[in-house]
Design a protein around this motif. Structure first.
Motif, PDB file in Angstrom:
ATOM      1  N   ASN A  74      53.580  28.113  44.703  1.00 27.22           N
ATOM      2  CA  ASN A  74      53.221  26.749  45.125  1.00 27.22           C
ATOM      3  C   ASN A  74      51.758  26.461  44.815  1.00 27.22           C
ATOM      4  N   TYR A  75      50.907  27.447  45.043  1.00 30.82           N
ATOM      5  CA  TYR A  75      49.490  27.312  44.737  1.00 30.82           C
ATOM      6  C   TYR A  75      49.300  27.137  43.227  1.00 30.82           C
ATOM      7  N   ALA A  78      50.156  23.648  42.332  1.00 30.59           N
ATOM      8  CA  ALA A  78      49.079  22.722  42.726  1.00 30.59           C
ATOM      9  C   ALA A  78      47.959  22.754  41.698  1.00 30.59           C
ATOM     10  N   LYS A  79      47.608  23.928  41.209  1.00 28.91           N
ATOM     11  CA  LYS A  79      46.561  24.041  40.175  1.00 28.91           C
ATOM     12  C   LYS A  79      47.026  23.380  38.876  1.00 28.91           C
ATOM     13  N   SER A  80      48.329  23.511  38.566  1.00 28.66           N
ATOM     14  CA  SER A  80      48.859  22.853  37.368  1.00 28.66           C
ATOM     15  C   SER A  80      48.735  21.333  37.488  1.00 28.66           C
ATOM     16  N   LYS A 108      43.071  26.542  34.215  1.00 23.68           N
ATOM     17  CA  LYS A 108      43.858  27.482  33.415  1.00 23.68           C
ATOM     18  C   LYS A 108      43.547  28.926  33.822  1.00 23.68           C
ATOM     19  N   ASN A 109      42.255  29.225  33.984  1.00 26.24           N
ATOM     20  CA  ASN A 109      41.851  30.583  34.367  1.00 26.24           C
ATOM     21  C   ASN A 109      42.344  30.933  35.777  1.00 26.24           C
ATOM     22  N   ILE A 114      46.521  33.549  39.688  1.00 25.85           N
ATOM     23  CA  ILE A 114      47.553  33.227  40.680  1.00 25.85           C
ATOM     24  C   ILE A 114      48.921  33.695  40.190  1.00 25.85           C
ATOM     25  N   ARG A 115      49.208  33.480  38.915  1.00 27.86           N
ATOM     26  CA  ARG A 115      50.486  33.910  38.340  1.00 27.86           C
ATOM     27  C   ARG A 115      50.647  35.426  38.456  1.00 27.86           C
TER      28      ARG A 115
END
Length: 190
Positions: A74-75, A78-80, A108-109, A114-115
């Protein structure tokens, strides 16, 4: 004895009392067998309960990791979304393209870290699920061994009351099967 001085015996109490207090070697052997089987069965019951608890703990740990992974995804999303908005802002007339390009790169970084965290948590969840499945299988083996020992105890009690040789042999056979099942659970043979 009851408080009022009156006590009603169960249907088999009289026979068991006579067998326990007499000099009957047959009854003594069956009584010892029953005591040994009860002790072995208690051990099997303990191991069955312990493995069931372990499986529940592993499942709980798997669920915790899965929830944490979901939170990370989910985080990531949100960054996407923020990255997409920054990319959109770069195309607006009069926008500071360099500022928004830096934000796009930052998102992107951040998303990459997170991924990685989310994938790590998912892998841990799978490991705990696998441990739980293995331990619950072990629990079933212990439970089966305990059940067979209980059957052997029942057969020995019936043997004591009926004095049938074939029941005595059946109780010995059931006891042996239960002990073999317990040994195979202990050694993780199947």
């Amino acid at each position: 004895m009851s408080e009022g001085g009156f006590h009603v015996h169960g249907p088999h109490d009289h026979a068991v009392e006579h067998a326990a207090h007499g000099n009957d070697p047959f009854a003594s052997r069956i009584a010892v067998l029953t005591a040994v089987l009860a002790t072995v069965g208690a051990g099997f019951g303990y191991m069955g309960g312990a493995t069931q608890n372990d499986a529940a703990m592993f499942k709980n740990d798997a669920a915790i990791r899965k929830t944490a992974a979901s939170n990370q995804w989910n985080y990531y999303q949100a960054k996407s979304n923020k990255q997409n908005l920054a990319e959109l802002a770069m195309s607006l007339p009069g926008a500071d393209r360099d500022r928004y390009a830096a934000e796009v790169q930052r998102y992107k970084n951040e998303k990459e870290d997170i991924r990685k965290d989310a994938e790590k948590l998912e892998a841990e969840s799978r490991e705990f699920d696998e441990k739980a499945a293995h331990v619950i299988h072990e629990h079933h083996r212990w439970a089966l061994a305990g059940t067979v020992e209980q059957i052997a105890i029942s057969l020995s009690a019936i043997t004591l009351l009926t004095r049938r040789r074939w029941l005595q042999l059946a109780s010995y056979g059931a006891a042996a099967v239960g002990i073999l099942l317990g040994a195979s659970a202990w050694l993780h043979l199947f």
